[in-house]
Design a protein around this motif. Structure first.
Motif, mmCIF file in Angstrom:
data_model
loop_
_atom_site.group_PDB
_atom_site.id
_atom_site.type_symbol
_atom_site.label_atom_id
_atom_site.label_comp_id
_atom_site.label_asym_id
_atom_site.label_seq_id
_atom_site.Cartn_x
_atom_site.Cartn_y
_atom_site.Cartn_z
ATOM 1 N N TYR A 175 20.741 -20.348 -4.000
ATOM 2 C CA TYR A 175 20.351 -19.668 -2.768
ATOM 3 C C TYR A 175 19.178 -20.386 -2.103
ATOM 4 C CZ TYR A 175 18.665 -16.052 0.383
ATOM 5 O OH TYR A 175 18.243 -15.379 1.491
ATOM 6 N N PHE B 11 25.007 -13.153 -0.400
ATOM 7 C CA PHE B 11 25.131 -14.609 -0.499
ATOM 8 C C PHE B 11 26.327 -14.984 -1.365
ATOM 9 C CE2 PHE B 11 24.001 -18.680 -2.582
ATOM 10 C CZ PHE B 11 23.984 -19.491 -1.457
ATOM 11 N N THR C 276 31.610 -15.271 -0.297
ATOM 12 C CA THR C 276 30.260 -15.764 -0.034
ATOM 13 C C THR C 276 29.902 -15.536 1.430
ATOM 14 O OG1 THR C 276 31.109 -17.988 0.421
ATOM 15 C CG2 THR C 276 30.421 -17.518 -1.838
ATOM 16 N N ARG C 277 28.595 -15.495 1.670
ATOM 17 C CA ARG C 277 28.041 -15.354 3.017
ATOM 18 C C ARG C 277 28.648 -14.151 3.753
ATOM 19 N NH1 ARG C 277 25.469 -20.273 4.314
ATOM 20 N NH2 ARG C 277 24.954 -21.285 2.333
ATOM 21 N N GLU D 30 18.476 -15.274 7.367
ATOM 22 C CA GLU D 30 18.880 -13.887 7.155
ATOM 23 C C GLU D 30 18.444 -13.017 8.336
ATOM 24 O OE1 GLU D 30 20.810 -13.200 4.851
ATOM 25 O OE2 GLU D 30 20.505 -14.716 3.297
#
Length: 654
Positions: free
Chosen positions: A80, A204, A244-245, A87
């Motif tokens: 990360y 994440f 993810t994301r 963010e």
């Protein structure tokens, strides 16, 4: 000798996990490690949710449970930090990992590992105290500071803790093991839904793994996701999903349950709808047992009803007697009938079912899936979807549905949310499971009827008088609210409700009727005086304040646009009859009728002049349902139209 003394118990009770564990201890202390291990493995087949025993066997073998599929926390944090994403949410789940193993006999073990970076003070407040699920065993719980320091938490072991020195920019790491038991009788085990989005925090990396021994019948049930492949890896069948994301989920008011719009994976083995019914029927069988006290109550009810009472008359007598004996609200299936009877408080449902069965009446518990509940179609459903318990009484003239959760609920009626709902009838031993639906409407529908009279004086003050009636199951709910209030609190509640339309109202009279009669509506009658209700304006006396407006926009239009459906849990039926008597010298004029009719609901207004007074009647019919995002603007136009009509002033020209 101790081990030998337990052998008769093992022979007589071969599926008793406590006996197997006790015998295993004796064998181990006497030197038979292999025999002790075999008994403990048998105990896990009987009670696979014994986390301590399963974990001790794994540690004896030199490993931790699910260690081979555990996630590396430091590596996740390093990945990360290397990505350094921008963010926008107040927190981010750097890692959200869960690994579940299904076991033969109906149980599962889960290993959860989360790393949460808190980015603002609200996130600190939210994650500063992390609860741990009941029965779970902690593996890690700590604060990782931005400079690399690790702080241990404060709190009691196993129940969560207060994280020390947590500040924006820090990370919270939580890892624990937990077990859960499925239905051994129904041969069903199901993991909790795993969601790939969460309110208030972005993700994440989110990863989910479910595995089961080959031959157990692992089923993956994706929703909003591509169907994952079930692969064989050694002695396991395995399903893996990773995302993810994932942006943070923005919660919207009055949204339906999460499974209807958030991607998730459900997984399990065995089961089905009938398995849920059998498991629930097994769970409640002993709670409605005819104990000595229950039989005595049933005999007293039969004697009071008379020897010639038919089935429905007998059922009504039991319903009314239990309504009087047991106070409070609720219909939990987790209580025993005899305990409820002895306390005089608790679940009337289980006590009523026990008495009806003792009287020989064809009553069966049923669990409903209300339309406001999760309507997702599961391949392996869990019991949580059917969350509303009632009783179905099969009479010759047709079934009667009994819902004693509200003390003043009339016999044979259901609350609005329980109507037209899928119902699982819990079978008695030897009966086949049955699925049906509750009625689409009650014989006496829920409705609010408000009759209001306003007598204007020349100085703009007014004397107002009103009668507010709540009909059907709506009245039963209102009675519950009122019976908790004393006279002073009742007066304050009514004054607060009326304050929006009549600012400065001084009540002179207040009466409540029908609160102890289940068959009667709740009627609230009141009288009061208001100063300055009307004022002069353009050659007329005008009443600007909307008189008891429905306020649909304020209640349902909290967002300009929606991405999730708007859930209207209950229908709304309301009738307002308003009579305004002007002072001498002023004329009442009736406006043309208005009607707003849309797919979402109907509103009508009509006015007429009677004996010099303006008589107005508003009617609203707003059915329950889900307003899809594409229809939200049109629904908003309907709500705005209703509010605009009701907000128009009442004017009396000179």
């Amino acid at each position: 000798a101790a081990a030998r003394s337990l052998q008769p118990l093992l022979d007589a009770w071969p599926r008793s996990a406590p006996v197997q564990r006790a015998a295993a201890d004796q064998l181990e202390w006497s030197g038979d490690a292999a025999g002790a291990r075999a008994l403990r493995e048998r105990a896990l087949l009987s009670d696979g949710s014994d986390l301590t025993l399963r974990r001790s066997l794994a540690l004896t073998d030199g490993t931790e449970l699910l260690a081979d599929v555990a996630q590396d926390g430091p590596a996740a944090l390093a990945a990360y930090r290397a990505a350094a994403p921008r963010e926008v949410a107040g927190a981010v789940l750097v890692l959200d990992a869960s690994a579940v193993e299904l076991h033969p006999g109906g149980a599962l073990t889960e290993r959860v590992h989360q790393i949460i970076r808190v980015l603002d003070q609200r996130a600190v407040d939210r994650f500063g105290e992390l609860p741990v699920p009941a029965g779970a065993q902690l593996l890690a719980l700590r604060t990782v500071k931005a400079d690399g320091r690790v702080l241990e938490p404060e709190g009691s072991e196993g129940k969560g803790a207060t994280l020390s020195g947590l500040e924006p920019g820090d990370d919270v790491e939580l890892e624990y093991l937990r077990s859960a038991r499925g239905s051994q009788a129904a041969r069903m085990v199901r993991a909790d839904n795993f969601y790939f989005a969460t309110p208030g925090a972005s993700m994440f990396r989110s990863t989910y793994l479910v595995r089961a021994p080959v031959g157990l019948g692992l089923v993956a049930d994706p929703h909003g996701l591509a169907a994952p492949e079930v692969r064989r890896e050694g002695r396991f069948e395995v399903v893996r999903v990773e995302r993810t994301r994932v942006p943070a989920l923005v919660p919207e008011p009055e949204a339906p349950p999460l499974p209807e719009f958030v991607p998730f994976l459900s997984a399990g083995a065995g089961g089905g709808r009938e398995a849920v019914q059998l498991a629930l029927a097994d769970a409640v069988a002993e709670r409605t047992a005819a104990t000595l006290e229950v039989r005595a109550l049933a005999a007293a009810i039969r004697a009071a009803a008379g020897s010639g009472a038919g089935q429905e008359a007998l059922a009504r007598a039991a319903y009314d007697r239990i309504r009087q004996l047991v106070v409070g609200t609720g219909s939990s299936l987790g209580e025993e009938a005899s305990q409820v009877l002895s306390r005089g408080r608790g679940s009337r449902l289980v006590l009523l079912e026990a008495v009806l069965l003792t009287l020989g009446l064809p009553a069966r518990l049923a669990v409903l899936r209300p339309q406001a509940a999760d309507q997702t179609d599961y391949r392996i459903p869990g019991p949580a979807a059917w969350s509303y318990p009632v009783i179905r009484l099969a009479l010759p003239g047709g079934p009667r549905w009994l819902d004693p959760a509200l003390r003043q609920e009339p016999f044979g009626t259901l609350t609005e949310r329980a109507l037209d709902a899928e119902a699982l009838v819990l079978p008695a031993p030897g009966e086949a499971p049955e699925m049906t639906r509750t009625p689409a409407a009650n014989r006496r529908p829920d409705e609010r009827v408000l009759e209001l009279e306003v007598a204007l004086a020349a100085d703009g003050s007014a004397e107002v008088r009103g009668e507010d009636r709540y009909l059907g199951a709506l009245g039963a709910g209102a009675k519950v609210a009122f019976e908790r209030l004393d006279e002073t609190a009742r007066r304050q509640a009514v004054e607060q409700q009326l304050a929006r339309a009549f600012r400065g109202l001084r009540l002179s009279e207040l009466a409540v009727e029908g609160e102890h009669d289940p068959q009667a509506p709740l009627a609230i009658r009141w009288r009061g005086q208001v100063a300055g209700l009307a004022h002069e304006g353009s050659g007329a006396v005008v009443v600007d304040a909307p008189l008891l407006q429905l306020r649909l926009g304020a209640r349902h239009l909290q967002l300009a646009a929606r991405t999730t459906p708007l859930l209207l849990e209950s229908s709304e039926r309301a009738t307002l009859r308003l009579t305004v008597r002007p002072p001498p010298g002023l004329a009442a004029r009736a406006a043309p009728p208005e009607r707003l009719e849309t797919p979402f609901g109907t509103f009508t207004r009509s006015e007429r002049v009677e004996a010099g007074a303006l008589v107005r009647e508003d009617r609203l019919d707003l059915p329950r349902g889900r307003i899809q995002p594409a229809d939200y603007a049109a629904f908003g136009a309907f709500c705005g139209g209703v509010d605009a009509v009701q907000a128009r002033p009442v004017a009396f020209p000179r």
